[in-house]
Design an enzyme around this catalytic site. Structure first.
Site, PDB file in Angstrom:
ATOM      1  N   CYS A   2       0.822  -1.204   0.000  1.00 47.09           N
ATOM      2  CA  CYS A   2       0.000   0.000   0.000  1.00 47.09           C
ATOM      3  C   CYS A   2       0.864   1.265   0.000  1.00 47.09           C
ATOM      4  O   CYS A   2       1.935   1.288   0.599  1.00 47.09           O
ATOM      5  CB  CYS A   2      -0.851   0.063   1.243  1.00 47.09           C
ATOM      6  SG  CYS A   2      -1.834  -1.388   1.533  1.00 47.09           S
ATOM      7  N   ARG A  27       5.090   0.273  -5.971  1.00 46.42           N
ATOM      8  CA  ARG A  27       5.073  -0.485  -4.716  1.00 46.42           C
ATOM      9  C   ARG A  27       4.145  -1.697  -4.802  1.00 46.42           C
ATOM     10  O   ARG A  27       4.217  -2.594  -3.986  1.00 46.42           O
ATOM     11  CB  ARG A  27       4.615   0.420  -3.567  1.00 46.42           C
ATOM     12  CG  ARG A  27       5.571   1.543  -3.286  1.00 46.42           C
ATOM     13  CD  ARG A  27       4.962   2.524  -2.305  1.00 46.42           C
ATOM     14  NE  ARG A  27       4.806   1.953  -0.980  1.00 46.42           N
ATOM     15  CZ  ARG A  27       5.745   1.960  -0.048  1.00 46.42           C
ATOM     16  NH1 ARG A  27       6.893   2.519  -0.289  1.00 46.42           N
ATOM     17  NH2 ARG A  27       5.522   1.420   1.127  1.00 46.42           N
ATOM     18  N   TRP A  74      -3.122  -2.673  -1.386  1.00 43.00           N
ATOM     19  CA  TRP A  74      -2.673  -4.022  -1.748  1.00 43.00           C
ATOM     20  C   TRP A  74      -3.405  -4.921  -0.780  1.00 43.00           C
ATOM     21  O   TRP A  74      -3.124  -4.926   0.416  1.00 43.00           O
ATOM     22  CB  TRP A  74      -1.160  -4.101  -1.566  1.00 43.00           C
ATOM     23  CG  TRP A  74      -0.499  -5.300  -2.161  1.00 43.00           C
ATOM     24  CD1 TRP A  74      -0.092  -5.463  -3.453  1.00 43.00           C
ATOM     25  CD2 TRP A  74      -0.128  -6.494  -1.473  1.00 43.00           C
ATOM     26  NE1 TRP A  74       0.501  -6.690  -3.612  1.00 43.00           N
ATOM     27  CE2 TRP A  74       0.493  -7.346  -2.416  1.00 43.00           C
ATOM     28  CE3 TRP A  74      -0.250  -6.955  -0.163  1.00 43.00           C
ATOM     29  CZ2 TRP A  74       0.977  -8.609  -2.093  1.00 43.00           C
ATOM     30  CZ3 TRP A  74       0.238  -8.209   0.162  1.00 43.00           C
ATOM     31  CH2 TRP A  74       0.841  -9.016  -0.805  1.00 43.00           C
ATOM     32  N   ASN A 100      -1.869   2.164   5.939  1.00 38.57           N
ATOM     33  CA  ASN A 100      -0.996   1.068   5.482  1.00 38.57           C
ATOM     34  C   ASN A 100      -0.712   0.196   6.676  1.00 38.57           C
ATOM     35  O   ASN A 100      -0.558   0.713   7.786  1.00 38.57           O
ATOM     36  CB  ASN A 100       0.370   1.589   5.022  1.00 38.57           C
ATOM     37  CG  ASN A 100       0.291   2.301   3.717  1.00 38.57           C
ATOM     38  OD1 ASN A 100      -0.771   2.363   3.104  1.00 38.57           O
ATOM     39  ND2 ASN A 100       1.407   2.853   3.291  1.00 38.57           N
ATOM     40  N   GLY A 101      -0.539  -1.098   6.451  1.00 40.59           N
ATOM     41  CA  GLY A 101      -0.198  -1.993   7.556  1.00 40.59           C
ATOM     42  C   GLY A 101      -1.384  -2.868   7.910  1.00 40.59           C
ATOM     43  O   GLY A 101      -2.320  -3.029   7.131  1.00 40.59           O
ATOM     44  N   GLU A 487      20.331 -15.374  -7.505  1.00 37.95           N
ATOM     45  CA  GLU A 487      19.814 -14.046  -7.815  1.00 37.95           C
ATOM     46  C   GLU A 487      19.304 -13.989  -9.262  1.00 37.95           C
ATOM     47  O   GLU A 487      18.255 -13.403  -9.534  1.00 37.95           O
ATOM     48  CB  GLU A 487      20.910 -12.988  -7.551  1.00 37.95           C
ATOM     49  CG  GLU A 487      20.593 -11.568  -7.952  1.00 37.95           C
ATOM     50  CD  GLU A 487      19.342 -10.983  -7.294  1.00 37.95           C
ATOM     51  OE1 GLU A 487      18.782 -11.582  -6.369  1.00 37.95           O
ATOM     52  OE2 GLU A 487      18.906  -9.913  -7.763  1.00 37.95           O
ATOM     53  N   LYS A 491      15.461 -13.099 -10.374  1.00 38.15           N
ATOM     54  CA  LYS A 491      15.151 -12.014 -11.328  1.00 38.15           C
ATOM     55  C   LYS A 491      14.233 -12.526 -12.424  1.00 38.15           C
ATOM     56  O   LYS A 491      13.250 -11.902 -12.788  1.00 38.15           O
ATOM     57  CB  LYS A 491      16.403 -11.474 -12.005  1.00 38.15           C
ATOM     58  CG  LYS A 491      17.287 -10.431 -11.405  1.00 38.15           C
ATOM     59  CD  LYS A 491      16.738  -9.152 -10.950  1.00 38.15           C
ATOM     60  CE  LYS A 491      15.934  -9.213  -9.696  1.00 38.15           C
ATOM     61  NZ  LYS A 491      16.556  -8.941  -8.443  1.00 38.15           N
ATOM     62  N   GLU A 494      10.657 -13.274 -11.199  1.00 41.66           N
ATOM     63  CA  GLU A 494       9.918 -12.062 -10.847  1.00 41.66           C
ATOM     64  C   GLU A 494       9.313 -11.362 -12.040  1.00 41.66           C
ATOM     65  O   GLU A 494       8.151 -10.965 -12.001  1.00 41.66           O
ATOM     66  CB  GLU A 494      10.881 -11.042 -10.194  1.00 41.66           C
ATOM     67  CG  GLU A 494      11.149 -11.235  -8.762  1.00 41.66           C
ATOM     68  CD  GLU A 494      11.936 -10.051  -8.222  1.00 41.66           C
ATOM     69  OE1 GLU A 494      11.382  -9.291  -7.434  1.00 41.66           O
ATOM     70  OE2 GLU A 494      13.115  -9.882  -8.604  1.00 41.66           O
ATOM     71  N   HIS A 510      22.131 -35.087  -7.755  1.00 41.87           N
ATOM     72  CA  HIS A 510      21.420 -35.643  -6.603  1.00 41.87           C
ATOM     73  C   HIS A 510      19.919 -35.444  -6.708  1.00 41.87           C
ATOM     74  O   HIS A 510      19.225 -35.447  -5.708  1.00 41.87           O
ATOM     75  CB  HIS A 510      21.989 -35.041  -5.312  1.00 41.87           C
ATOM     76  CG  HIS A 510      23.439 -35.324  -5.157  1.00 41.87           C
ATOM     77  ND1 HIS A 510      23.917 -36.527  -4.706  1.00 41.87           N
ATOM     78  CD2 HIS A 510      24.541 -34.582  -5.470  1.00 41.87           C
ATOM     79  CE1 HIS A 510      25.242 -36.511  -4.720  1.00 41.87           C
ATOM     80  NE2 HIS A 510      25.644 -35.328  -5.183  1.00 41.87           N
ATOM     81  N   LYS A 607       7.174  -3.530  -4.154  1.00 41.51           N
ATOM     82  CA  LYS A 607       8.564  -3.112  -3.981  1.00 41.51           C
ATOM     83  C   LYS A 607       8.990  -3.212  -2.521  1.00 41.51           C
ATOM     84  O   LYS A 607      10.103  -3.585  -2.215  1.00 41.51           O
ATOM     85  CB  LYS A 607       8.724  -1.675  -4.492  1.00 41.51           C
ATOM     86  CG  LYS A 607      10.141  -1.139  -4.388  1.00 41.51           C
ATOM     87  CD  LYS A 607      11.071  -1.846  -5.341  1.00 41.51           C
ATOM     88  CE  LYS A 607      12.498  -1.364  -5.258  1.00 41.51           C
ATOM     89  NZ  LYS A 607      13.408  -2.350  -5.892  1.00 41.51           N
TER      90      LYS A 607
END
Ligand code: AGP
Length: 612
Positions: A2, A27, A74, A100-101, A487, A491, A494, A510, A607
């Site tokens: 949010c 965000r 969100w 927010n939260g 990483e 990427k 995402e 394995h 974000k």
């Protein structure tokens, strides 16, 4: 997650609010709304979907109010819908709130308010806030402004959880009140106008003077003033922080997407992060830290805790700290660490890495370590972010605002900063050897080598075009290259929505090799001379099974074995992730573009992950 924006000034608020929300879009959100104080009372315009849909709402052009609050939601409590979108009003339409939260005790508060005659129109936790403020407001005496402030304070005292709240009141058209706890919120000071935002870049074009609130502090904003209070409404003084970023750094500046711009900003981000901390012939300098030789000698271990990409930077940190300083170092994911009963005490140094400095799990992990008596050190890209205010020490990457959800320049800046930190520790410990000397030299040469690596963009783009329709890909590496595989794979997932797995190359046999079949794409990273032969033989095993292979290397290998070899400049193994990740960032970027996806705002992602 949010986003919130607020404006109080002399201009029409609605376009400023919508513009602010657009800048917070990165965000992540599913609905948006604004509320202003108009001549005839509070107005609310909101809907699910994109911020720009607000421009199509009936009556939006008729708004004239010069004070307003705004929100991108969100969804957490209740599906994305118009009713659940913020702002929310109380039943008497006196207060309008964005939040927010998460209000953890909202069920209890909701039942209390239901018993007191209030009705709820949404499934959100937020709707309890304006009604609770109204509940107290009715009982207060004095001026409307005093009643508003006291009622807000009492309501906040009843809230458990995390929150950044903005509230306006139709009886007080000249003030806006805000508070926060474990959720981001910044206040921007202008000339006869003041701004609120979830983060600095959204309002950078209006001001560079920012105030930051500590948990539960309250600010009352009028057009030409801001008053600050602690949670008991004692007045407190605050100094504005002047932020060095300029408005252009939060714009695309001619690039198609923020992600591409941020990939290309890496030489500058690394130069800025190195700053004056390092020169070839003097000791590495962190004047903001107060760490002694005895303290380091007495450490039982270092913990590096973070989430996602920041955790991957931590893995590079472990490699360099253990090898240079010989201090045992563990890396953990914040959401796991905090519930693991970690073995942390006053002899543990706990390092927390967070680009945003607002990641809920990382902040909670930091608080836990503080409770256990450990020293805490935050690495963040955002001055004054929550994590830096909680930690005993903070050091900063100077990557500039990172807007794209997929982290690029923040990652490479984190890797360089933690490498400098390792050198700093080693030098405090009087470890001075040719390896450190060489590393310093290599670090100083790094920005140029990043520039060279970026020139490989076209080659990467061409390979991306060949494989963008694939469903699965594998990323392999050994040692430090395995951290880059992790990483690279994150990427790709995402922003391209391609299923990707990363594995230590030697682990393939394995289990995962069972998935290798004709045509599957396998990407491997080989920058460690000592391990390259081993990785090559692992790749041979996948080639035999029909895999299409892309290799990122700085070693002299037999290139014709592979479908594509990307040759990056040679550098020190400690910092090789900074170069080897670049082709992989570009690879994910071009695949996402080829698929026509929204590179900067991938689906389902935010974000800044400000809830657990
Ligand atoms: C990176 O591409 C991701 N979007 C994500 O993993 C991110 O690194 C993670 O959420 C941590 O964020 P922070 O650095 O702001 O704490």
């Amino acid at each position: 997650m949010c986003g919130i924006v607020g404006y109080i000034g002399t201009k029409k608020a609605s376009p400023i609010l919508i513009n602010g929300l657009i800048r917070l879009e990165y965000r992540g959100y599913d609905s948006a709304g604004i509320s202003t104080i108009e001549q005839n009372g509070l107005s609310i315009m909101k809907d699910k979907g994109r911020v720009k849909n607000l421009y199509n709402l009936d009556g939006i052009d008729n708004l004239k109010g010069t004070i307003g609050i705004a929100h991108t939601r969100w969804a957490t409590h209740g599906k994305p819908s118009k009713e659940n979108s913020h702002p929310h009003m109380d039943n008497s339409k006196t207060f309008s709130v964005v939040h927010n939260g998460i209000i953890e005790n909202y069920n209890e508060l909701r039942n209390f308010l239901l018993d007191n005659g209030y009705t709820f129109y949404s499934q959100t936790d937020t709707e309890v806030i304006p009604n609770l403020v109204h509940y107290y407001y009715k009982k207060e005496t004095g001026s409307n402004q005093a009643k508003f402030l006291n009622a807000f304070k009492k309501a906040c005292n009843d809230l458990n959880g995390s929150f950044a709240i903005e509230i306006i009141c139709k009886d007080c058209p000249d003030i806006m009140i805000v508070t926060r706890k474990d959720s981001p919120l910044v206040i921007g000071k202008g000339e006869n106008e003041n701004y609120i935002s979830s983060d600095i870049p959204a309002i950078l074009s209006f001001t560079r003077n920012f105030y930051l609130l500590n948990d539960l502090e309250i600010a009352v904003l009028s057009r030409d003033n801001i008053d600050f209070y602690d949670k008991d409404l004692n007045a407190i003084q605050k100094n504005a922080e002047i932020i060095g970023w300029n408005a252009l750094s939060a714009e695309k500046d001619g690039y198609e997407d923020f992600m591409l711009k941020e990939i290309y900003e890496q030489p500058t981000a690394i130069r800025e992060t190195i700053g004056a901390k390092l020169s070839e012939n003097s000791k590495c300098e962190f004047s903001e830290l107060n760490i002694t030789r005895d303290y380091l000698l007495n450490l039982n271990k270092i913990y590096i805790v973070a989430c996602g990409t920041a955790m991957h930077a931590g893995l590079a940190g472990k490699n360099v700290i253990e090898k240079l300083c010989k201090i045992p170092t563990e890396v953990d994911i914040a959401s796991e660490f905090r519930y693991r009963e970690p073995l942390v005490d006053e002899k543990t140094l706990c390092i927390f890495i967070s680009q945003s400095g607002e990641t809920a799990d990382t902040i909670a992990a930091l608080k836990l370590c503080k409770k256990k008596g450990a020293k805490t050190l935050a690495i963040s890209n955002v001055i004054g972010s929550s994590i830096t205010r909680e930690a005993d020490f903070s050091i900063y990457t100077h990557a500039g605002p990172e807007i794209a959800v997929a982290s690029t320049k923040a990652y490479t800046s984190q890797v360089i900063l933690i490498t400098l930190l390792a050198i700093y520790f080693a030098e405090i410990l009087d470890i001075s050897n040719s390896e450190i000397k060489k590393l310093k030299k290599d670090i100083l040469e790094l920005p140029k080598k990043i520039e060279e690596t970026l020139k490989l963009s076209e080659v990467v783009k061409n390979f991306s075009k060949e494989v963008y329709q694939e469903k699965d890909m594998f990323f392999l590496g050994r040692g430090i290259d395995e951290t880059v595989a992790k990483e690279g794979s994150l990427k790709l997932k995402e922003i391209s929505y391609i299923h990707a797995e990363s594995y230590p190359a030697g682990e393939l046999k394995h289990g995962p090799i069972a998935l290798i079949e004709n045509g599957i794409t396998v990407i491997s990273i080989m920058t460690d001379k000592k391990l390259v032969e081993k990785t090559v033989s692992n790749i041979q095993e996948v080639i035999t099974r029909g895999a299409k292979t892309l290799v990122v290397t700085n070693q002299n290998i037999k290139e014709d074995m592979f479908d594509m070899t990307i040759k990056i400049p040679e550098t020190n193994t400690f910092i090789s992730p900074i170069l080897s990740i670049i082709p992989l960032q570009l690879f994910s970027y071009y695949i996402s573009k080829e698929k026509g996806l929204d590179v900067d705002k991938p689906r389902n992602l935010a974000k800044s992950v400000t809830v657990e």
